[in-house]
Design an enzyme around this catalytic site. Structure first.
Site, mmCIF file in Angstrom:
data_model
loop_
_atom_site.group_PDB
_atom_site.id
_atom_site.type_symbol
_atom_site.label_atom_id
_atom_site.label_comp_id
_atom_site.label_asym_id
_atom_site.label_seq_id
_atom_site.Cartn_x
_atom_site.Cartn_y
_atom_site.Cartn_z
ATOM 1 N N GLU A 127 0.815 -1.219 0.000
ATOM 2 C CA GLU A 127 0.000 0.000 0.000
ATOM 3 C C GLU A 127 0.852 1.274 0.000
ATOM 4 O OE1 GLU A 127 -3.194 0.882 3.166
ATOM 5 O OE2 GLU A 127 -3.638 -1.089 2.328
ATOM 6 N N ASP A 128 1.905 1.287 0.805
ATOM 7 C CA ASP A 128 2.662 2.523 1.039
ATOM 8 C C ASP A 128 3.928 2.661 0.204
ATOM 9 O OD1 ASP A 128 0.798 3.047 2.988
ATOM 10 O OD2 ASP A 128 2.133 2.677 4.680
#
Length: 187
Positions: free
Chosen positions: A64-65
């Site tokens: 996600e990051d």
């Protein structure tokens, strides 16, 4: 259940997670992000999780990051399918553009309903640590903390309360009870 045996794979995941998230800090507190990942891995191990679950805990935010599908593939090659499957279960989105907040949360809750015990364990550890941090920040700074969340207080609490209900569907344990207590203190 015996304690997980941690090998050099866990050590490699620690180093990898630290490098991946080196420039990232926590919302509100500004603490280095690795502190969250270490806390989530610790909670997973305290819940009797396996080494693979602990590795997934260290890497649960990486897709996600830190770069989506290419990072996912790198993790798969380094740590295997089981780890990636757990991370996938804890990932809200992996392909830009980032979907709207409500859509992401609804999808995550739905996914969690059908998740494996491993995914639920890592997810619960993640949400419990986030909620603990939120409570600590709130005690220190008060309601100003909610301005850091695009969703605001009501929606954030709705999300956590919805998660508690889903975790409860597979029985109760001390971590779920603590999450519930923390959320009620924030309400």
């Amino acid at each position: 259940m015996g304690a997980a045996k941690l090998t050099e794979r866990f050590e490699a995941a620690l180093v990898y997670a630290n490098r991946l998230h080196a420039n990232q800090t926590r919302k509100v507190s500004g603490i280095p992000y690795i502190s969250h990942l270490l806390s989530v891995a610790a909670l997973v191990l305290e819940m009797g999780g396996s080494e693979e679950e602990a590795i997934a805990a260290l890497l649960h935010d990486s897709i996600e990051d830190q770069g989506g599908k290419p990072i996912r593939e790198d993790i798969r090659q380094r740590f295997g399918e089981t780890v990636v499957a757990i991370i996938d279960g804890c990932t809200e989105w992996d392909t830009p553009p980032k979907p709207p907040w409500q859509e992401r949360k609804n999808r995550y809750i739905e996914k969690l309903r059908h998740a494996s015990p491993s995914v639920r364990r890592v997810s619960l550890a993640d949400k419990l640590h986030n909620a603990r941090s939120l409570l600590a920040d709130w005690r220190q700074m008060g309601d100003v903390i909610w301005t850091e969340f695009s969703s605001g207080k009501e929606k954030t609490l709705w999300f956590y309360q919805s998660l508690v209900q889903v975790y409860r569907e597979t029985g109760s344990d001390v971590m779920i009870e603590e999450l519930e207590r923390v959320i009620s203190q924030l309400s």
